[in-house]
Design an enzyme around this catalytic site. Structure first.
Site, PDB file in Angstrom:
ATOM      1  NE  ARG A 118      -4.032  -2.026   2.127  1.00  0.00           N
ATOM      2  CZ  ARG A 118      -3.640  -3.002   3.004  1.00  0.00           C
ATOM      3  NH1 ARG A 118      -2.545  -3.202   3.745  1.00  0.00           N
ATOM      4  NH2 ARG A 118      -4.510  -3.910   3.173  1.00  0.00           N
ATOM      5  CE  LYS A 140      -1.398  13.899 -14.261  1.00  0.00           C
ATOM      6  NZ  LYS A 140      -1.724  14.251 -15.696  1.00  0.00           N
ATOM      7  CD  GLU A 182       6.503  17.413 -22.399  1.00  0.00           C
ATOM      8  OE1 GLU A 182       5.372  18.219 -22.000  1.00  0.00           O
ATOM      9  OE2 GLU A 182       6.065  16.422 -22.997  1.00  0.00           O
ATOM     10  CE  LYS A 224       4.633  17.769 -14.043  1.00  0.00           C
ATOM     11  NZ  LYS A 224       4.925  16.573 -14.778  1.00  0.00           N
ATOM     12  CD  GLU A 234      -4.485  17.004 -15.554  1.00  0.00           C
ATOM     13  OE1 GLU A 234      -3.430  16.500 -15.464  1.00  0.00           O
ATOM     14  OE2 GLU A 234      -5.212  16.764 -16.832  1.00  0.00           O
ATOM     15  NE  ARG A 238      -0.027  17.445 -12.582  1.00  0.00           N
ATOM     16  CZ  ARG A 238       0.376  16.595 -11.760  1.00  0.00           C
ATOM     17  NH1 ARG A 238       0.003  16.291 -10.272  1.00  0.00           N
ATOM     18  NH2 ARG A 238       1.456  15.768 -12.352  1.00  0.00           N
ATOM     19  CG  ASN A 242      -2.852  18.133 -20.060  1.00  0.00           C
ATOM     20  OD1 ASN A 242      -1.922  17.334 -20.091  1.00  0.00           O
ATOM     21  ND2 ASN A 242      -3.819  17.973 -19.575  1.00  0.00           N
ATOM     22  CG  HIS A 245       0.511  16.892 -23.847  1.00  0.00           C
ATOM     23  ND1 HIS A 245       1.341  18.090 -23.739  1.00  0.00           N
ATOM     24  CD2 HIS A 245       1.411  15.964 -23.372  1.00  0.00           C
ATOM     25  CE1 HIS A 245       2.622  17.946 -23.211  1.00  0.00           C
ATOM     26  NE2 HIS A 245       2.630  16.618 -23.141  1.00  0.00           N
ATOM     27  CG  HIS A 249      -2.056  12.543 -25.954  1.00  0.00           C
ATOM     28  ND1 HIS A 249      -2.464  12.976 -24.975  1.00  0.00           N
ATOM     29  CD2 HIS A 249      -0.421  12.338 -25.568  1.00  0.00           C
ATOM     30  CE1 HIS A 249      -1.850  13.046 -23.891  1.00  0.00           C
ATOM     31  NE2 HIS A 249      -0.555  12.744 -24.223  1.00  0.00           N
ATOM     32  CG  HIS A 262       5.125  12.242 -25.180  1.00  0.00           C
ATOM     33  ND1 HIS A 262       3.528  12.235 -25.520  1.00  0.00           N
ATOM     34  CD2 HIS A 262       5.386  13.414 -24.161  1.00  0.00           C
ATOM     35  CE1 HIS A 262       3.252  13.280 -24.584  1.00  0.00           C
ATOM     36  NE2 HIS A 262       4.158  13.963 -23.862  1.00  0.00           N
TER      37      HIS A 262
HETATM   38  N1  LIG Z   1       4.260  11.081 -15.101  1.00  0.00           N
HETATM   39  C1  LIG Z   1       4.490  12.031 -15.697  1.00  0.00           C
HETATM   40  O1  LIG Z   1       4.008  13.148 -15.298  1.00  0.00           O
HETATM   41  C2  LIG Z   1       4.709  12.146 -17.227  1.00  0.00           C
HETATM   42  C3  LIG Z   1       5.157  13.211 -17.938  1.00  0.00           C
HETATM   43  C4  LIG Z   1       5.436  13.201 -19.261  1.00  0.00           C
HETATM   44  C5  LIG Z   1       5.581  11.796 -19.745  1.00  0.00           C
HETATM   45  N2  LIG Z   1       5.537  10.695 -18.952  1.00  0.00           N
HETATM   46  C6  LIG Z   1       5.823   9.279 -19.438  1.00  0.00           C
HETATM   47  O2  LIG Z   1       7.064   9.415 -19.760  1.00  0.00           O
HETATM   48  C7  LIG Z   1       7.527   8.369 -20.705  1.00  0.00           C
HETATM   49  C8  LIG Z   1       8.480   9.033 -21.639  1.00  0.00           C
HETATM   50  O3  LIG Z   1       9.706   9.032 -21.026  1.00  0.00           O
HETATM   51  P1  LIG Z   1      10.972   9.387 -21.923  1.00  0.00           P
HETATM   52  O4  LIG Z   1      10.962  10.409 -22.736  1.00  0.00           O
HETATM   53  O5  LIG Z   1      12.274   9.564 -20.629  1.00  0.00           O
HETATM   54  O6  LIG Z   1      11.337   7.885 -22.544  1.00  0.00           O
HETATM   55  P2  LIG Z   1      12.054   6.843 -22.161  1.00  0.00           P
HETATM   56  O7  LIG Z   1      12.091   6.122 -20.577  1.00  0.00           O
HETATM   57  O8  LIG Z   1      11.526   5.611 -23.200  1.00  0.00           O
HETATM   58  O9  LIG Z   1      13.615   7.020 -22.495  1.00  0.00           O
HETATM   59  C9  LIG Z   1      13.850   7.341 -23.993  1.00  0.00           C
HETATM   60  C10 LIG Z   1      14.899   6.568 -24.584  1.00  0.00           C
HETATM   61  O10 LIG Z   1      16.103   6.970 -24.013  1.00  0.00           O
HETATM   62  C11 LIG Z   1      16.881   5.712 -23.229  1.00  0.00           C
HETATM   63  N3  LIG Z   1      17.971   6.516 -22.305  1.00  0.00           N
HETATM   64  C12 LIG Z   1      17.032   6.961 -20.974  1.00  0.00           C
HETATM   65  N4  LIG Z   1      18.297   7.742 -20.404  1.00  0.00           N
HETATM   66  C13 LIG Z   1      19.414   7.680 -20.978  1.00  0.00           C
HETATM   67  C14 LIG Z   1      20.409   8.237 -21.235  1.00  0.00           C
HETATM   68  N5  LIG Z   1      21.051   8.905 -20.385  1.00  0.00           N
HETATM   69  N6  LIG Z   1      21.726   7.889 -22.107  1.00  0.00           N
HETATM   70  C15 LIG Z   1      21.071   7.325 -23.165  1.00  0.00           C
HETATM   71  N7  LIG Z   1      19.941   6.677 -23.552  1.00  0.00           N
HETATM   72  C16 LIG Z   1      19.094   6.859 -22.488  1.00  0.00           C
HETATM   73  C17 LIG Z   1      15.887   5.013 -22.842  1.00  0.00           C
HETATM   74  O11 LIG Z   1      16.275   3.718 -22.606  1.00  0.00           O
HETATM   75  C18 LIG Z   1      15.024   5.098 -24.259  1.00  0.00           C
HETATM   76  O12 LIG Z   1      15.298   4.415 -25.073  1.00  0.00           O
HETATM   77  C19 LIG Z   1       5.995   7.882 -21.286  1.00  0.00           C
HETATM   78  O13 LIG Z   1       5.773   6.894 -20.906  1.00  0.00           O
HETATM   79  C20 LIG Z   1       5.250   8.932 -20.941  1.00  0.00           C
HETATM   80  O14 LIG Z   1       3.721   8.472 -20.629  1.00  0.00           O
HETATM   81  C21 LIG Z   1       5.019  10.801 -17.639  1.00  0.00           C
HETATM   82 ZN   LIG Z   2       4.523  15.553 -22.308  1.00  0.00          ZN
END
Ligand SMILES: NC(=O)c1ccc[n+]([C@@H]2O[C@H](COP(=O)([O-])OP(=O)(O)OC[C@H]3O[C@@H](n4cnc5c(N)ncnc54)[C@H](O)[C@@H]3O)[C@@H](O)[C@H]2O)c1
Ligand SMILES: [Zn+2]
Length: 359
Positions: A118, A140, A182, A224, A234, A238, A242, A245, A249, A262
Site C-alpha cells: 500500500r 503521476k 516540454e 511544474k 488535476e 494543472r 497539457n 498534448h 496524443h 512523444h
Molecule cells: N508521469 C508524468 O507526469 C509523465 C509526464 C510526461 C511523460 N511521461 C511518460 O514518460 C515516458 C516517456 O519518457 P522518456 O521520454 O524519458 O522515454 P524513455 O524512458 O523511453 O527514454 C527514452 C529513451 O532514452 C533511453 N535513455 C534513457 N536515459 C538515457 C541516457 N542517459 N542515455 C542514453 N539513453 C537513455 C531509454 O532507454 C529510451 O530508449 C512515457 O511513458 C510517458 O507517458 C510521464
Molecule cells: Zn508530455
C-alpha cells in the site's frame, strides 16, 4: 547544484539538479536511507549508470529489476516482475524503490512503489531530459494497458528527485529535442520571460552547455512544481500542462506510437495550439512565428504533412483529457499565458491541422 522544493505539505520533497549527483556518495546516501533498495532500470540505462549508483550502497540490501527498453515495457507484466522481486527479496514496508532511467522506468517504478504494501518510498533518478523536466516531478505514476496509455496508475509523490545533468551526455539528440518540447511548453503557458530566454539559449541547450541546462531544468521544474502544488490531482490549472498534448496524443495515435517520439508530437502540437490561438484572435501572427522558430531551433517537427485531418480530429475527441464528453483544449492568450477552452469549434481545429500540412 540547485535544490528546489515541491510544496505538498507532508508529501513535500526536494528536487536536486546538477552534474555528478550520481557519483556523489554523500548526496546519494543523504537522500536514500532505506536498508533495502530496489533499483528499477532498463537495458540501455543500467550499463551506463547502475554500477555508479549501487557502488555507493554496498552496505545495503540492493535488488535490481532491469527491463527491456521501450514504452511497450511500461506494462502490467513489468509491474508484476517488480512485485515478484520485492516479495521474493522479502522487502519490508520501509524499503525504497529507486527509478533509474527515463519516464518509462520512472512511471512504472513509481506505480510499483505506490502499490507495494500500500505504498513504500521511492526516489526518482531521471536520465532523460523529458524525465528531468517533466515525468519525474508531480507524482503521476502509471503503466499502460493494451487499449491505452497510462490507463492504470496512481498519484503518488516520490521522496526526492535527483536529476544528474551529466547523464544527458549519452542521450540521443532526438530524445534531447523531445525533452525540449516540454521545456518550451512551460515558457509558453506560464513564463514569457523564460520563453525569451529559451529563444536565446536553444543552441546552448542542444550542445548541453552546463549552465544553460541547469537553468532550463530548474525553471521547468519550478514551474511544474508550482502548478502541482496548486492542483496536485488535476482538478483545474494543472490541465494547462497539457498544452500541445491533445494534438500531440492524436499525432502519436495516428502514426501508431513509436514513429514520432512523444515530445516530437508535443512540439508539433504546440505550434498547432498557437495557430488555433491566432485563428481565435488571442495570439498575434508574430508570436506564432516566434514559437515556430524556437521549435525549429530545437529540431522539433513543425509540420504534420500527410496526416489525415479527419482522423486526427476523431482521435482528439477520444483523448482522455475530454470531460463529460466535451473536448478541453489548452490554448494561449499570449506567450507565457496558457488558458483552457471547452469545446473548441471543429472547423477551427480542422483549419489549423490543414495549416500544418494535414490533408
Ligand atoms: N508521469 C508524468 O507526469 C509523465 C509526464 C510526461 C511523460 N511521461 C511518460 O514518460 C515516458 C516517456 O519518457 P522518456 O521520454 O524519458 O522515454 P524513455 O524512458 O523511453 O527514454 C527514452 C529513451 O532514452 C533511453 N535513455 C534513457 N536515459 C538515457 C541516457 N542517459 N542515455 C542514453 N539513453 C537513455 C531509454 O532507454 C529510451 O530508449 C512515457 O511513458 C510517458 O507517458 C510521464
Ligand atoms: Zn508530455
Amino acid at each position: 547544484m540547485e535544490t528546489l522544493q515541491v510544496a505538498l505539505d507532508e508529501r513535500s520533497y526536494p528536487i536536486l539538479i546538477g552534474p555528478d549527483l550520481l557519483t556523489d556518495g554523500t548526496i546519494l546516501r543523504a537522500h536514500i536511507q532505506a536498508a533495502q533498495l530496489l533499483v528499477v532500470s532498463n537495458e540501455v540505462v543500467a550499463p551506463l549508470f547502475l554500477d555508479r549508483l549501487t557502488g555507493r550502497f554496498t552496505d545495503r540490501h540492493v535488488a535490481t529489476v532491469i527491463l527491456p527498453d521501450g514504452e511497450a515495457h511500461k506494462s502490467l507484466e513489468s509491474f508484476s516482475q517488480v512485485m515478484d522481486t520485492l516479495v521474493s527479496a522479502r522487502f519490508h514496508r520501509d524499503c525504497c524503490v529507486v527509478a533509474l532511467g527515463g519516464g518509462v522506468v520512472g512511471d512504472l517504478a513509481g506505480f510499483a512503489a505506490a502499490c507495494y504494501q500500500r505504498g513504500v518510498d521511492y526516489v526518482q533518478i531521471p536520465t532523460t531530459l523529458l524525465a528531468q523536466v517533466d515525468s519525474s516531478v508531480g507524482g503521476k505514476t502509471a503503466v499502460n494497458h493494451p487499449r491505452g496509455k497510462n490507463l492504470i496508475g496512481a498519484f503518488y509523490q516520490p521522496r526526492c528527485v535527483l536529476a544528474d545533468t551529466n547523464t544527458l551526455k549519452t542521450l540521443p539528440p532526438r530524445e534531447l529535442s523531445a525533452g525540449l518540447a516540454e521545456v518550451i511548453k512551460y515558457g509558453l503557458i506560464l513564463d514569457g520571460e523564460f520563453f525569451c530566454w529559451l529563444e536565446d539559449h536553444i543552441a546552448a541547450l542542444r550542445e548541453l552547455e552546463p549552465h544553460a541546462l541547469r537553468t532550463a531544468i530548474r525553471r521547468s521544474c519550478e514551474l511544474k512544481a508550482l502548478i502541482v502544488a496548486e492542483d496536485e490531482r488535476e482538478a483545474g490549472r494543472r490541465a494547462l500542462l497539457n498544452l500541445g498534448h491533445t494534438f500531440g496524443h492524436a499525432i502519436e495515435a495516428a502514426t501508431g506510437y513509436g514513429e514520432w517520439l512523444h515530445g516530437e508530437a508535443v512540439g508539433a502540437g504546440l505550434l498547432l495550439a498557437a495557430k488555433f490561438a491566432a485563428r481565435s484572435g488571442t495570439l498575434s501572427d508574430a508570436d506564432v512565428a516566434r514559437i515556430e522558430s524556437v521549435l525549429k531551433a530545437a529540431a522539433l517537427p513543425t509540420s504534420i504533412d500527410g496526416l489525415a485531418a479527419e482522423q486526427l480530429l476523431d482521435l482528439m475527441a477520444l483523448d482522455k483529457k475530454t470531460r463529460r464528453g466535451e473536448l478541453r483544449l489548452i490554448t494561449l492568450t499570449g506567450i507565457g499565458a496558457g488558458s483552457i477552452v471547452n469545446n473548441p469549434p471543429r472547423h477551427r481545429l480542422m483549419e489549423v491541422l490543414k495549416d500544418c500540412g494535414a490533408v
